[in-house]
Design an enzyme around this catalytic site. Structure first.
Site, short mmCIF file in Angstrom:
data_model
loop_
_atom_site.label_atom_id
_atom_site.label_comp_id
_atom_site.label_asym_id
_atom_site.label_seq_id
_atom_site.Cartn_x
_atom_site.Cartn_y
_atom_site.Cartn_z
N LYS A 59 0.81 -1.22 0.00
CA LYS A 59 0.00 0.00 0.00
C LYS A 59 0.84 1.27 0.00
CE LYS A 59 -0.54 -0.14 5.05
NZ LYS A 59 0.03 -1.50 5.23
N HIS A 89 0.98 -3.44 14.95
CA HIS A 89 1.56 -2.30 14.22
C HIS A 89 1.56 -1.12 15.18
CE1 HIS A 89 2.55 0.63 11.23
NE2 HIS A 89 2.39 -0.20 10.21
N SER A 119 2.71 4.83 12.47
CA SER A 119 3.79 5.46 11.70
C SER A 119 4.26 6.74 12.36
CB SER A 119 3.30 5.77 10.28
OG SER A 119 3.00 4.57 9.60
N GLY A 178 6.14 0.95 10.70
CA GLY A 178 6.51 2.07 11.55
C GLY A 178 7.99 2.36 11.57
N GLU A 224 6.50 -5.55 8.42
CA GLU A 224 5.80 -4.98 7.27
C GLU A 224 6.32 -3.57 6.96
OE1 GLU A 224 1.74 -5.04 8.47
OE2 GLU A 224 1.67 -7.22 8.72
N PRO A 225 7.60 -3.42 6.66
CA PRO A 225 8.13 -2.08 6.35
C PRO A 225 7.61 -1.59 5.01
CG PRO A 225 9.79 -3.75 5.90
CD PRO A 225 8.65 -4.46 6.56
N GLY A 226 7.24 -0.33 4.94
CA GLY A 226 6.84 0.29 3.68
C GLY A 226 7.66 1.54 3.46
N ARG A 227 7.39 2.54 4.30
CA ARG A 227 8.09 3.82 4.23
C ARG A 227 9.61 3.62 4.28
NH1 ARG A 227 5.74 8.32 5.42
NH2 ARG A 227 4.04 7.18 6.44
N ASP A 237 -9.39 23.92 -5.66
CA ASP A 237 -9.74 23.64 -4.26
C ASP A 237 -8.98 24.61 -3.36
OD1 ASP A 237 -10.22 22.68 -1.74
OD2 ASP A 237 -9.36 20.69 -2.09
N TYR A 287 3.49 6.76 0.23
CA TYR A 287 2.12 7.27 0.29
C TYR A 287 1.96 8.55 -0.52
CZ TYR A 287 2.00 3.82 3.97
OH TYR A 287 2.11 2.63 4.66
#
Length: 449
Positions: free
Chosen positions: A64, A192, A195, A232, A269-272, A356, A384
């Site tokens: 994600k 988790h 973050s 995180g 679950e590392p993403g960043r 906007d 993200y």
């Protein structure tokens, strides 16, 4: 090796050189669209750093965070697993040749059709944290290997998840009892901590709580052998915590509560962590508005009015900046056509291109005065951002340019082919020197939101 599109950097060039080159290519054109340059070699370096720092923890990349095909293929070639949250993410990962054993369906609440899809393609590991979800999985995927997600302390975390996910210790016992009655296998525990945490000790309490749930599981006869410590993990040098602070705490806690001889497999679950620092976004100043406020009581002509400036750029909160407003905008780099030493700084704001009124990227920062056509570079933009962008108001997403140095490509190839990676002494040589190629002057301005 899975093929994917990227430019192989020639010796002496870096990703930043490519960014400068692309800016120069459009310098005389009116089409100065926003774009990214992403260094896949940075992901390779992050992976090796992870394996050396957390040798007991297998990374399962959080899709994600950034689902670009070049990103997931690079990570797949490095041998990592994947944290998927939907049918589409599972399809994406399996379409690049990843086996179901390397996937965890880490969404505690799933649509029935998507549970059935996971069952049909062999994805067995999945999370849950409620009785209703337990019954739904038992009915639609009886061979599932369930991982019970527990709640954690998020009082010192910016992005909190426990308001939506996680079972308390008391509820965990009831869920384990019910799983036993339903004859469905619970193989482990996940959590988790959220973050952008300010305190690595949150991992310690979470790992301790996981140990309690493992012991509960043993009471009910479950062979629990998987611990998922979630995400995180900081992804850039300017994070509130540095990576070394976090992993030192985690390793000590794992050794205490889940020692190496316990037989428990540990994943995360590392993403960043993997992608944040790999991406730099270049946006162009398409318009500006100068506002003058009269200063009463001033006798100096230069101070008679206070100038504030609004800059409008060709990317905004409906695209690259959609999901990162709650995190600090660590640094923007101003790239001017003409620059003078000791330039005066003005109170400035940076706005996106849409109609906007809330499309504001930075509320206030001090910048030298820019002109239309100047560029602003945003670093650490891999997490993200691309994945959450839209084409609201008809504005197109920034284009992506992937690059990788030859040494990093060779390292990735070695890891994939042989399952090994170079020693520390070799890694220190894996860099490409920065060579100036017709660069314009750059001014670095820290902008904290």
């Amino acid at each position: 090796m899975n093929s994917f599109d990227f430019s192989l950097l020639e010796e002496g060039f870096t990703a930043r050189d490519i960014l400068e080159q692309k800016i120069n290519e459009v310098s005389l054109s009116d089409d100065k669209d926003a774009f990214y340059v992403a260094d896949l070699g940075d992901i390779v370096k992050k992976h090796i750093r992870w394996l050396k720092a957390l040798p007991r923890v297998t990374p399962f990349y959080a899709v994600k965070c950034n689902d670009g095909k070049a990103i997931v293929k690079t990570i797949a070639n490095l041998g990592a697993g994947f944290d998927c949250a939907s049918k589409a993410e599972i399809q994406l990962i399996q379409n690049i040749g990843v086996q179901p054993e390397r996937i965890i369906y880490a969404n505690p609440y799933k649509q029935i059709s998507e549970i059935k899809y996971a069952a049909s393609c062999g994805v067995e590991k999945m999370t849950f944290d409620s009785e209703g979800e337990l019954m739904k999985v038992a009915k639609n995927h009886p061979n599932a290997k369930l991982v019970l997600r527990i709640a954690t302390d998020e009082s010192k975390t910016v992005c909190q998840l426990n308001m939506k996910f996680g079972a308390t210790l008391k509820t965990s016992r009831l869920l384990l009892e019910h799983a036993k009655e339903l004859n469905i296998d619970v193989i482990g525990v996940s959590f988790h901590v959220g973050s952008d945490s300010r305190d690595p000790q949150t991992f310690v309490q979470a790992i301790s709580d996981a140990r309690c749930v493992f012991d509960m599981g043993a009471e009910f006869g479950f062979n629990m052998h998987l611990l998922d410590i979630g995400g995180g993990f900081p992804g850039s040098k300017n994070s509130r915590l540095n990576f070394e602070e976090v992993i030192s705490v985690i390793n000590l806690a794992l050794d205490k509560y889940f020692p190496a001889d316990s037989g428990v497999k540990i994943i995360a679950e590392p993403g960043r962590y993997y992608v944040a620092s790999a991406f730099t976004l270049a946006v162009n100043v398409i318009a500006k508005k100068v506002m003058l406020t009269e200063q009463t009581g001033s006798h100096d002509e230069d101070d008679a009015s206070k100038k504030t400036i609004m800059y409008y750029v060709n990317d905004g909160i409906h695209s690259s900046f959609n999901l990162i407003s709650k995190f600090r905008m660590e640094m923007c780099i101003v790239r001017k056509k003409k620059s003078k030493p000791d330039e005066k700084l003005y109170s400035s704001s940076i706005w996106g291109p849409t109609c906007d009124a809330d499309d504001r990227i930075i509320e206030q920062c001090d910048l030298p005065e820019l002109q239309e056509g100047d560029w602003i570079l945003f670093e650490n933009m891999g997490a993200y951002t691309v994945v959450a962008s839209s084409t609201f108001n008809g504005f197109q997403r920034p284009t992506l340019h992937y690059v990788m140095s030859r040494p990093h490509w060779q390292i990735m190839h070695t890891i994939q082919e042989h399952g090994t990676f170079p020693e520390v002494s070799e890694l220190s040589d894996v860099h490409v020197s920065c060579v100036a190629k017709n660069r314009m002057e750059l001014n670095s301005i820290a902008c904290i939101v």
